[in-house]
Scaffold this active site. Structure first.
Site, short mmCIF file in Angstrom:
data_model
loop_
_atom_site.label_atom_id
_atom_site.label_comp_id
_atom_site.label_asym_id
_atom_site.label_seq_id
_atom_site.Cartn_x
_atom_site.Cartn_y
_atom_site.Cartn_z
N GLY A 38 0.82 -1.20 0.00
CA GLY A 38 0.00 0.00 0.00
C GLY A 38 0.85 1.24 0.00
O GLY A 38 1.99 1.24 -0.47
N CYS A 39 0.31 2.33 0.53
CA CYS A 39 1.02 3.61 0.55
C CYS A 39 2.39 3.48 1.19
O CYS A 39 2.52 3.05 2.33
CB CYS A 39 0.19 4.64 1.30
SG CYS A 39 1.03 6.22 1.52
N PHE A 40 3.43 3.89 0.46
CA PHE A 40 4.78 3.70 0.99
C PHE A 40 5.07 4.60 2.18
O PHE A 40 5.95 4.28 2.99
CB PHE A 40 5.87 3.83 -0.08
CG PHE A 40 5.78 4.98 -1.05
CD1 PHE A 40 5.14 6.17 -0.75
CD2 PHE A 40 6.36 4.85 -2.31
CE1 PHE A 40 5.08 7.22 -1.65
CE2 PHE A 40 6.31 5.91 -3.23
CZ PHE A 40 5.67 7.08 -2.90
N TRP A 41 4.35 5.70 2.33
CA TRP A 41 4.57 6.54 3.52
C TRP A 41 4.39 5.73 4.80
O TRP A 41 5.17 5.87 5.75
CB TRP A 41 3.55 7.68 3.55
CG TRP A 41 3.62 8.68 2.46
CD1 TRP A 41 4.65 8.91 1.58
CD2 TRP A 41 2.60 9.63 2.13
NE1 TRP A 41 4.33 9.93 0.74
CE2 TRP A 41 3.08 10.39 1.03
CE3 TRP A 41 1.34 9.90 2.64
CZ2 TRP A 41 2.33 11.41 0.45
CZ3 TRP A 41 0.58 10.92 2.06
CH2 TRP A 41 1.08 11.66 0.98
N CYS A 42 3.35 4.91 4.81
CA CYS A 42 2.96 4.22 6.04
C CYS A 42 3.80 2.97 6.27
O CYS A 42 4.15 2.64 7.42
CB CYS A 42 1.47 3.88 5.98
SG CYS A 42 0.44 5.34 5.62
#
Length: 217
Positions: A38-42
């Site tokens: 999923g979102c790489f930030w998280c």
């Protein structure tokens, strides 16, 4: 624990997750694993907190260099996944231990081409392996988790050869730590960090034990 962004798998407790039956040897020298969840930030925020992790960089894998940029990847048509390139010291944390965190905290591996409200192949669950041994251990652990019925649904994580890693734009790097009150980070990254702190206090770097988003400020 806060429920995260319609990602029900994050509510499965650590106690349901067995240690991997197979693992890579604690070979000397820095190693790497490239993961998509999923979102790489998280996902980046989770792995930055793990003791033994040397560095984490957000980026793209699974597509061509010509379209390895955020705007193109967000279209869902380039073949890329948002990934994190995790470099680690195998004397402190093993490949199998990182996989356990990946499957139990970093994302829900039963959601196909999505994580919560983020939809598209760029948000797929994947292990991008560099070696046949990485593939073997990852495949064995997926089978182990499915056989143990850790999740009510089967894991859909793909195993893909790592042909290239393309670093994301600089503003994506260490995003959660630099933007702890950004609404998306508070809704998605913070609950993952809460679960990480609750479930793996023994695996954390000291500076992350009381921090929800991984900020060391």
């Amino acid at each position: 624990m806060t429920t995260s962004c319609s990602i029900p798998g994050l509510n499965v407790p650590r106690s349901r997750f067995p240690d991997p039956d197979q693992d890579l040897p604690a070979a000397g020298g820095e190693q790497r694993v490239v993961l998509a969840g999923g979102c790489f930030w998280c996902v980046e925020a989770v792995f930055l907190a793990i003791d033994g992790v040397i560095s984490v960089k957000s980026g793209y894998a699974g597509g061509h260099a010509s379209s390895a940029n955020y705007e193109a990847v967000c279209s869902g048509t380039t073949g890329h996944a948002e990934v994190v390139d995790v470099h680690y010291d195998p004397a402190k944390v093993s490949f199998g231990e990182l996989l356990k965190v990946f499957f139990s905290v970093a994302h829900d591996p039963t959601q196909l081409n999505r994580q919560g409200n983020d939809r598209g192949t760029q948000y797929r669950s994947a292990v991008f392996y560099e070696t046949a041994e990485q593939r073997r251990v990852a495949e064995a652990y997926i089978q182990q988790l499915n056989q143990a019925e850790v999740y009510p649904d089967l894991i859909v994580t793909t195993l893909e050869p790592l042909e290239a890693f393309y670093p994301a734009e600089e503003y994506h790097q260490n995003f959660a730590a630099r933007n702890p009150y950004q609404p998306y980070i508070m809704a998605v990254a913070a609950p993952k960090m809460e679960k990480l702190v609750d479930s793996y206090p023994d695996r954390l770097k000291p500076e992350f034990t009381d921090n929800d988003t991984g900020s060391t400020a």
